[in-house]
Design a protein around this motif. Sequence first.
Motif, PDB file in Angstrom:
ATOM      1  N   MET A   1     -82.106  89.761 -62.311  1.00 47.63           N
ATOM      2  CA  MET A   1     -83.343  89.207 -62.799  1.00 47.63           C
ATOM      3  C   MET A   1     -84.230  90.369 -63.249  1.00 47.63           C
ATOM      4  SD  MET A   1     -85.572  86.361 -60.852  1.00 47.63           S
ATOM      5  CE  MET A   1     -87.015  87.086 -60.180  1.00 47.63           C
ATOM      6  N   THR A   2     -84.842  90.225 -64.391  1.00 47.23           N
ATOM      7  CA  THR A   2     -85.689  91.303 -64.899  1.00 47.23           C
ATOM      8  C   THR A   2     -86.987  91.382 -64.104  1.00 47.23           C
ATOM      9  OG1 THR A   2     -86.745  89.862 -66.517  1.00 47.23           O
ATOM     10  CG2 THR A   2     -84.790  91.096 -67.242  1.00 47.23           C
ATOM     11  N   SER A   3     -87.673  92.512 -64.210  1.00 46.83           N
ATOM     12  CA  SER A   3     -88.929  92.697 -63.481  1.00 46.83           C
ATOM     13  C   SER A   3     -90.070  91.915 -64.111  1.00 46.83           C
ATOM     14  CB  SER A   3     -89.280  94.182 -63.415  1.00 46.83           C
ATOM     15  OG  SER A   3     -89.469  94.681 -64.727  1.00 46.83           O
ATOM     16  N   VAL A   4     -89.922  91.548 -65.373  1.00 50.62           N
ATOM     17  CA  VAL A   4     -90.945  90.753 -66.072  1.00 50.62           C
ATOM     18  C   VAL A   4     -90.273  89.540 -66.705  1.00 50.62           C
ATOM     19  CG1 VAL A   4     -92.468  92.726 -66.540  1.00 50.62           C
ATOM     20  CG2 VAL A   4     -90.698  92.132 -68.171  1.00 50.62           C
ATOM     21  N   PRO A   5     -91.004  88.444 -66.837  1.00 49.79           N
ATOM     22  CA  PRO A   5     -90.402  87.252 -67.450  1.00 49.79           C
ATOM     23  C   PRO A   5     -89.988  87.499 -68.900  1.00 49.79           C
ATOM     24  CG  PRO A   5     -92.494  86.724 -66.391  1.00 49.79           C
ATOM     25  CD  PRO A   5     -92.375  88.215 -66.397  1.00 49.79           C
ATOM     26  N   ILE A   6     -88.893  86.868 -69.287  1.00 48.55           N
ATOM     27  CA  ILE A   6     -88.400  86.911 -70.661  1.00 48.55           C
ATOM     28  C   ILE A   6     -88.383  85.469 -71.148  1.00 48.55           C
ATOM     29  CG2 ILE A   6     -86.453  87.513 -72.154  1.00 48.55           C
ATOM     30  CD1 ILE A   6     -87.626  89.962 -70.838  1.00 48.55           C
ATOM     31  N   SER A   7     -88.896  85.227 -72.301  1.00 53.33           N
ATOM     32  CA  SER A   7     -88.935  83.877 -72.852  1.00 53.33           C
ATOM     33  C   SER A   7     -87.521  83.334 -73.029  1.00 53.33           C
ATOM     34  CB  SER A   7     -89.653  83.889 -74.204  1.00 53.33           C
ATOM     35  OG  SER A   7     -89.476  82.664 -74.870  1.00 53.33           O
ATOM     36  N   SER A   8     -87.326  82.074 -72.660  1.00 51.76           N
ATOM     37  CA  SER A   8     -86.008  81.469 -72.812  1.00 51.76           C
ATOM     38  C   SER A   8     -85.668  81.232 -74.283  1.00 51.76           C
ATOM     39  CB  SER A   8     -85.917  80.160 -72.032  1.00 51.76           C
ATOM     40  OG  SER A   8     -86.872  79.251 -72.524  1.00 51.76           O
ATOM     41  N   THR A   9     -86.649  81.307 -75.138  1.00 49.61           N
ATOM     42  CA  THR A   9     -86.387  81.160 -76.569  1.00 49.61           C
ATOM     43  C   THR A   9     -86.145  82.515 -77.234  1.00 49.61           C
ATOM     44  OG1 THR A   9     -88.743  81.218 -77.084  1.00 49.61           O
ATOM     45  CG2 THR A   9     -87.746  79.045 -76.699  1.00 49.61           C
ATOM     46  N   SER A  10     -86.268  83.580 -76.467  1.00 52.34           N
ATOM     47  CA  SER A  10     -86.049  84.922 -76.997  1.00 52.34           C
ATOM     48  C   SER A  10     -84.564  85.140 -77.260  1.00 52.34           C
ATOM     49  CB  SER A  10     -86.547  85.966 -75.997  1.00 52.34           C
ATOM     50  OG  SER A  10     -86.140  87.249 -76.391  1.00 52.34           O
ATOM     51  N   SER A  11     -84.270  85.869 -78.302  1.00 51.01           N
ATOM     52  CA  SER A  11     -82.876  86.200 -78.604  1.00 51.01           C
ATOM     53  C   SER A  11     -82.552  87.617 -78.126  1.00 51.01           C
ATOM     54  CB  SER A  11     -82.610  86.058 -80.096  1.00 51.01           C
ATOM     55  OG  SER A  11     -83.443  86.950 -80.812  1.00 51.01           O
ATOM     56  N   ALA A  12     -83.438  88.179 -77.305  1.00 47.07           N
ATOM     57  CA  ALA A  12     -83.227  89.536 -76.816  1.00 47.07           C
ATOM     58  C   ALA A  12     -81.989  89.605 -75.929  1.00 47.07           C
ATOM     59  CB  ALA A  12     -84.447  90.006 -76.035  1.00 47.07           C
ATOM     60  N   VAL A  13     -81.247  90.683 -76.065  1.00 46.89           N
ATOM     61  CA  VAL A  13     -80.086  90.921 -75.222  1.00 46.89           C
ATOM     62  C   VAL A  13     -80.542  91.804 -74.068  1.00 46.89           C
ATOM     63  CG1 VAL A  13     -77.811  92.000 -75.099  1.00 46.89           C
ATOM     64  CG2 VAL A  13     -78.500  90.739 -77.152  1.00 46.89           C
ATOM     65  N   ILE A  14     -80.241  91.372 -72.865  1.00 48.02           N
ATOM     66  CA  ILE A  14     -80.638  92.129 -71.683  1.00 48.02           C
ATOM     67  C   ILE A  14     -79.379  92.695 -71.045  1.00 48.02           C
ATOM     68  CG2 ILE A  14     -81.790  92.024 -69.448  1.00 48.02           C
ATOM     69  CD1 ILE A  14     -83.233  89.491 -70.626  1.00 48.02           C
ATOM     70  N   ASP A  15     -79.310  94.012 -70.987  1.00 50.92           N
ATOM     71  CA  ASP A  15     -78.141  94.686 -70.435  1.00 50.92           C
ATOM     72  C   ASP A  15     -78.460  95.149 -69.021  1.00 50.92           C
ATOM     73  OD1 ASP A  15     -75.919  96.148 -69.818  1.00 50.92           O
ATOM     74  OD2 ASP A  15     -76.124  97.572 -71.481  1.00 50.92           O
ATOM     75  N   THR A  21     -82.787  99.257 -67.772  1.00 52.80           N
ATOM     76  CA  THR A  21     -83.274  97.896 -67.561  1.00 52.80           C
ATOM     77  C   THR A  21     -83.903  97.812 -66.176  1.00 52.80           C
ATOM     78  OG1 THR A  21     -81.544  96.982 -68.967  1.00 52.80           O
ATOM     79  CG2 THR A  21     -82.629  95.459 -67.453  1.00 52.80           C
ATOM     80  N   VAL A  22     -85.169  97.443 -66.129  1.00 48.12           N
ATOM     81  CA  VAL A  22     -85.872  97.352 -64.854  1.00 48.12           C
ATOM     82  C   VAL A  22     -85.643  95.967 -64.264  1.00 48.12           C
ATOM     83  CG1 VAL A  22     -88.088  97.567 -63.682  1.00 48.12           C
ATOM     84  CG2 VAL A  22     -87.595  98.988 -65.680  1.00 48.12           C
ATOM     85  N   ALA A  23     -85.003  95.948 -63.110  1.00 43.47           N
ATOM     86  CA  ALA A  23     -84.695  94.685 -62.441  1.00 43.47           C
ATOM     87  C   ALA A  23     -85.815  94.325 -61.465  1.00 43.47           C
ATOM     88  CB  ALA A  23     -83.377  94.792 -61.701  1.00 43.47           C
ATOM     89  N   TYR A  24     -85.872  93.048 -61.131  1.00 47.22           N
ATOM     90  CA  TYR A  24     -86.877  92.546 -60.194  1.00 47.22           C
ATOM     91  C   TYR A  24     -86.633  93.103 -58.798  1.00 47.22           C
ATOM     92  CZ  TYR A  24     -89.358  89.341 -57.140  1.00 47.22           C
ATOM     93  OH  TYR A  24     -90.190  88.821 -56.184  1.00 47.22           O
ATOM     94  N   THR A  25     -87.688  93.453 -58.110  1.00 51.30           N
ATOM     95  CA  THR A  25     -87.614  93.795 -56.693  1.00 51.30           C
ATOM     96  C   THR A  25     -88.741  93.085 -55.973  1.00 51.30           C
ATOM     97  OG1 THR A  25     -88.980  95.760 -56.961  1.00 51.30           O
ATOM     98  CG2 THR A  25     -86.610  96.085 -57.050  1.00 51.30           C
ATOM     99  N   PHE A  26     -88.497  92.736 -54.723  1.00 51.11           N
ATOM    100  CA  PHE A  26     -89.546  92.125 -53.917  1.00 51.11           C
ATOM    101  C   PHE A  26     -90.649  93.145 -53.666  1.00 51.11           C
ATOM    102  CE2 PHE A  26     -85.847  89.552 -52.415  1.00 51.11           C
ATOM    103  CZ  PHE A  26     -86.315  88.314 -52.841  1.00 51.11           C
ATOM    104  N   PRO A  27     -91.884  92.687 -53.491  1.00 51.70           N
ATOM    105  CA  PRO A  27     -92.962  93.624 -53.157  1.00 51.70           C
ATOM    106  C   PRO A  27     -92.658  94.326 -51.822  1.00 51.70           C
ATOM    107  CG  PRO A  27     -93.828  91.424 -53.641  1.00 51.70           C
ATOM    108  CD  PRO A  27     -92.342  91.310 -53.602  1.00 51.70           C
ATOM    109  N   THR A  28     -93.184  95.524 -51.635  1.00 50.19           N
ATOM    110  CA  THR A  28     -92.908  96.284 -50.412  1.00 50.19           C
ATOM    111  C   THR A  28     -93.401  95.558 -49.160  1.00 50.19           C
ATOM    112  OG1 THR A  28     -94.932  97.547 -50.751  1.00 50.19           O
ATOM    113  CG2 THR A  28     -92.878  98.530 -51.538  1.00 50.19           C
ATOM    114  N   SER A  29     -94.370  94.666 -49.306  1.00 52.39           N
ATOM    115  CA  SER A  29     -94.881  93.918 -48.153  1.00 52.39           C
ATOM    116  C   SER A  29     -93.957  92.764 -47.747  1.00 52.39           C
ATOM    117  CB  SER A  29     -96.278  93.366 -48.461  1.00 52.39           C
ATOM    118  OG  SER A  29     -96.215  92.510 -49.594  1.00 52.39           O
ATOM    119  N   ASP A  30     -93.005  92.424 -48.578  1.00 55.54           N
ATOM    120  CA  ASP A  30     -92.083  91.316 -48.303  1.00 55.54           C
ATOM    121  C   ASP A  30     -90.966  91.817 -47.389  1.00 55.54           C
ATOM    122  OD1 ASP A  30     -89.849  89.445 -48.621  1.00 55.54           O
ATOM    123  OD2 ASP A  30     -91.012  88.595 -50.275  1.00 55.54           O
TER     124      ASP A  30
END
Length: 140
Positions: A1-15, A21-30
């Motif tokens: 999962m990316t760190s920021v939302p990507i539009s589902s209508t986007s044609s961007a390729v995410i590698d 590519t910056v992936a999602y991480t939980f906040p340090t308080s989690d």
Amino acid sequence: MTSVPISSTSSAVIDFTSLTTVAYTFPTSDPRFSAAPMYRGNNYQMLWSGNTNKDASVIYQGPNNELDGVLFDVLGDSSNPASFSNFIRSNVYSLFDVDMNASVIFQGPANEPDLIFFEVFTHPENTSQFVNFIIRQQLP
């Protein structure tokens, strides 16, 4: 999962294999936060392998460990009527095939438990090298 939302209508390729590519991480308080949410090696980033329970953690030893599923998968195979623990399930697509080589092996060369063990034992956050260390995966 990316760190920021990507539009589902986007044609961007995410590698996700790319180190840029910056992936999602939980906040340090989690409590689910991990400083090493993914494996980074050979110029790739990927999830830690071995999560046979689909429970956002990789556990070698203790409750909800990954090895039990591998063992029961091998013992319960219909081609293994004698329930040999060193039976090799071949040509399968299975959640218990940790190294994704189309075989599930509990005992013997190239077995799944060894991969899980070394992943847990050498994890960057397992500084004391405990076999009961739990790898927390960053799954939303």
